[in-house]
Write an enzyme that holds these catalytic residues in place. Structure first.
Site, PDB file in Angstrom:
ATOM      1  N   ARG A 192      -1.116  -8.441  12.932  1.00 50.77           N
ATOM      2  CA  ARG A 192      -0.845  -7.858  12.399  1.00 50.77           C
ATOM      3  C   ARG A 192      -1.866  -8.243  10.934  1.00 50.77           C
ATOM      4  O   ARG A 192      -2.599  -7.620  11.079  1.00 50.77           O
ATOM      5  CB  ARG A 192       0.085  -6.623  11.733  1.00 50.77           C
ATOM      6  CG  ARG A 192       0.522  -5.722  12.383  1.00 50.77           C
ATOM      7  CD  ARG A 192       1.989  -5.543  11.652  1.00 50.77           C
ATOM      8  NE  ARG A 192       2.347  -4.980  11.383  1.00 50.77           N
ATOM      9  CZ  ARG A 192       3.024  -4.884  10.384  1.00 50.77           C
ATOM     10  NH1 ARG A 192       4.630  -5.565  10.289  1.00 50.77           N
ATOM     11  NH2 ARG A 192       3.410  -3.997   9.330  1.00 50.77           N
ATOM     12  N   ARG A 206      -9.113   1.230   8.485  1.00 46.39           N
ATOM     13  CA  ARG A 206      -9.107  -0.182   9.036  1.00 46.39           C
ATOM     14  C   ARG A 206     -10.127  -0.964  10.021  1.00 46.39           C
ATOM     15  O   ARG A 206     -10.126  -2.081  10.369  1.00 46.39           O
ATOM     16  CB  ARG A 206      -7.573  -0.142   9.741  1.00 46.39           C
ATOM     17  CG  ARG A 206      -6.566  -0.380   9.629  1.00 46.39           C
ATOM     18  CD  ARG A 206      -5.367   0.293   9.815  1.00 46.39           C
ATOM     19  NE  ARG A 206      -3.865  -1.265   9.748  1.00 46.39           N
ATOM     20  CZ  ARG A 206      -2.818  -1.046   8.930  1.00 46.39           C
ATOM     21  NH1 ARG A 206      -3.140   0.689   8.234  1.00 46.39           N
ATOM     22  NH2 ARG A 206      -2.466  -1.026   9.325  1.00 46.39           N
ATOM     23  N   ARG A 221      11.263  -2.790  10.338  1.00 46.96           N
ATOM     24  CA  ARG A 221       9.935  -1.733  11.007  1.00 46.96           C
ATOM     25  C   ARG A 221      10.392  -2.569  12.699  1.00 46.96           C
ATOM     26  O   ARG A 221      10.367  -3.680  12.442  1.00 46.96           O
ATOM     27  CB  ARG A 221       9.188  -1.978  10.513  1.00 46.96           C
ATOM     28  CG  ARG A 221       9.309  -0.075   9.649  1.00 46.96           C
ATOM     29  CD  ARG A 221       7.701  -0.526   9.050  1.00 46.96           C
ATOM     30  NE  ARG A 221       5.678  -0.214   9.409  1.00 46.96           N
ATOM     31  CZ  ARG A 221       5.169  -0.515   9.403  1.00 46.96           C
ATOM     32  NH1 ARG A 221       5.489   0.271   8.092  1.00 46.96           N
ATOM     33  NH2 ARG A 221       4.066  -1.026   9.893  1.00 46.96           N
ATOM     34  N   LYS A 277       1.123  -1.612   0.083  1.00 45.19           N
ATOM     35  CA  LYS A 277       0.376   0.136  -0.307  1.00 45.19           C
ATOM     36  C   LYS A 277       0.610   1.290   0.019  1.00 45.19           C
ATOM     37  O   LYS A 277       0.648   2.504  -0.780  1.00 45.19           O
ATOM     38  CB  LYS A 277      -0.970   0.271   1.059  1.00 45.19           C
ATOM     39  CG  LYS A 277      -1.955  -0.886   0.633  1.00 45.19           C
ATOM     40  CD  LYS A 277      -3.016  -0.937   2.838  1.00 45.19           C
ATOM     41  CE  LYS A 277      -2.505  -0.984   3.780  1.00 45.19           C
ATOM     42  NZ  LYS A 277      -1.506  -2.596   4.496  1.00 45.19           N
ATOM     43  N   ARG A 281      12.114  -6.999   4.516  1.00 45.90           N
ATOM     44  CA  ARG A 281      10.714  -5.041   4.393  1.00 45.90           C
ATOM     45  C   ARG A 281      12.175  -4.524   5.390  1.00 45.90           C
ATOM     46  O   ARG A 281      12.385  -4.905   6.198  1.00 45.90           O
ATOM     47  CB  ARG A 281       9.920  -4.649   4.859  1.00 45.90           C
ATOM     48  CG  ARG A 281       9.321  -3.257   4.972  1.00 45.90           C
ATOM     49  CD  ARG A 281       8.763  -2.789   4.233  1.00 45.90           C
ATOM     50  NE  ARG A 281       7.294  -2.994   6.308  1.00 45.90           N
ATOM     51  CZ  ARG A 281       6.373  -2.784   5.859  1.00 45.90           C
ATOM     52  NH1 ARG A 281       5.890  -2.415   4.653  1.00 45.90           N
ATOM     53  NH2 ARG A 281       5.375  -3.427   6.883  1.00 45.90           N
TER      54      ARG A 281
HETATM   55  P1  AMP Z   1       1.421   0.794   8.608  1.00 47.77           P
HETATM   56  O1  AMP Z   1       2.321   1.547   8.180  1.00 47.77           O
HETATM   57  O2  AMP Z   1       0.063   0.666   7.439  1.00 47.77           O
HETATM   58  O3  AMP Z   1       1.151  -0.252   8.709  1.00 47.77           O
HETATM   59  O4  AMP Z   1       0.541   0.779  10.034  1.00 47.77           O
HETATM   60  C1  AMP Z   1       1.453   0.653  10.531  1.00 47.77           C
HETATM   61  C2  AMP Z   1       0.412   0.229  12.604  1.00 47.77           C
HETATM   62  O5  AMP Z   1       0.118   2.298  12.971  1.00 47.77           O
HETATM   63  C3  AMP Z   1      -0.473  -0.053  12.447  1.00 47.77           C
HETATM   64  O6  AMP Z   1      -0.016  -1.491  13.247  1.00 47.77           O
HETATM   65  C4  AMP Z   1      -1.672   1.016  13.579  1.00 47.77           C
HETATM   66  O7  AMP Z   1      -0.693   0.497  14.893  1.00 47.77           O
HETATM   67  C5  AMP Z   1      -1.051   1.967  13.171  1.00 47.77           C
HETATM   68  N1  AMP Z   1      -2.555   2.494  12.599  1.00 47.77           N
HETATM   69  C6  AMP Z   1      -2.375   2.925  11.236  1.00 47.77           C
HETATM   70  N2  AMP Z   1      -3.250   3.494  10.613  1.00 47.77           N
HETATM   71  C7  AMP Z   1      -4.081   2.909  11.459  1.00 47.77           C
HETATM   72  C8  AMP Z   1      -5.171   2.996  11.277  1.00 47.77           C
HETATM   73  N3  AMP Z   1      -6.405   3.663  10.206  1.00 47.77           N
HETATM   74  N4  AMP Z   1      -6.095   2.851  12.548  1.00 47.77           N
HETATM   75  C9  AMP Z   1      -5.484   2.021  13.723  1.00 47.77           C
HETATM   76  N5  AMP Z   1      -4.255   2.432  13.710  1.00 47.77           N
HETATM   77  C10 AMP Z   1      -3.324   2.651  12.501  1.00 47.77           C
END
Ligand code: AMP
Length: 199
Positions: free
Chosen positions: A150, A89, A139, A14, A128
């Site tokens: 996740r 989400r 990360r 994404k 990654r």
């Molecule tokens: P991502 O980079 O999109 O994988 O997001 C990393 C982390 O940020 C996730 O595992 C959540 O802890 C938090 N996060 C990102 N977007 C959201 C969202 N829309 N709602 C809740 N937590 C989020």
């Protein structure tokens, strides 16, 4: 006004595709994950409260996330549209987004779901690396246990959204395996095929 949303599990691409597609459409990519990570790195109050959730691979509470997103969408660079990566989400976030858009007289143009098989997802996430302060690092939430968690959270909280957007006639499913540029082309193609001109 182009309001685009990328859905897909962690590791589906994404972030990468969001940047490429948004740049092609001249709209800003908005990643809630990147925004949270920036707050954590800067040690802001929001970052301090979000940090534990990110480290554990849990979702930050809806109220915090929706307030942050709503504020971001008031910035002038979103006037001609935006691409959301990683939001919504949960069902509550999707409903909040409908409200935020309706308040501004906008509606979603299209929701693109990136599809990648489970084995490829785990492989991508484990391999990654991200650049932080000029260094290539893993990360902190890309460790095997957190990746598994996740993916479970995605199944439970986010998968229902694709059916919901599907029932609204807004969803395009795109095969996101393989070459990055080919995936970008598939996304742009599915987007223009649905009447939302790219050029
Ligand atoms: P991502 O980079 O999109 O994988 O997001 C990393 C982390 O940020 C996730 O595992 C959540 O802890 C938090 N996060 C990102 N977007 C959201 C969202 N829309 N709602 C809740 N937590 C989020």
């Amino acid at each position: 006004m182009v309001c685009l949303l990328l859905l897909g599990p962690p590791g589906a691409g994404k972030g990468t595709q969001g940047q490429l597609v948004a740049s092609r459409l001249s709209i800003p990519p908005i990643s809630t994950g990147d925004t949270f990570r920036a707050h954590v790195a800067a040690g802001t109050p929001l970052g301090l409260s979000a940090r534990g959730y990110l480290e554990a691979g849990d979702l930050v509470p809806d109220a915090v996330t929706c307030a942050m997103l709503s504020e971001r969408l008031t910035e002038p660079d979103t006037a001609a549209g935006f691409l959301l990566d990683g939001f919504p989400r949960t069902t509550a976030q999707a409903e909040a987004l409908q409200g935020i858009l309706a308040e501004r007289g906008h509606e979603l143009t299209r929701v693109i779901e990136l599809q990648v098989g489970a084995a490829e997802l785990v492989e991508r996430l484990s391999a990654r690396r991200v650049v932080i302060d000029g260094q290539s690092l893993q990360r902190s939430d890309d460790t095997p246990d957190t990746i598994r968690h996740r993916l479970e959270v995605y199944q439970r909280e986010t998968v229902p959204l694709s059916d919901w957007y599907g029932s609204l006639g807004l969803l395009s499913r795109v095969d996101a395996s393989g070459d990055v540029d080919e995936v970008t082309a598939r996304i742009l193609d599915s987007f223009s095929r649905n009447g939302a001109g790219v050029d």
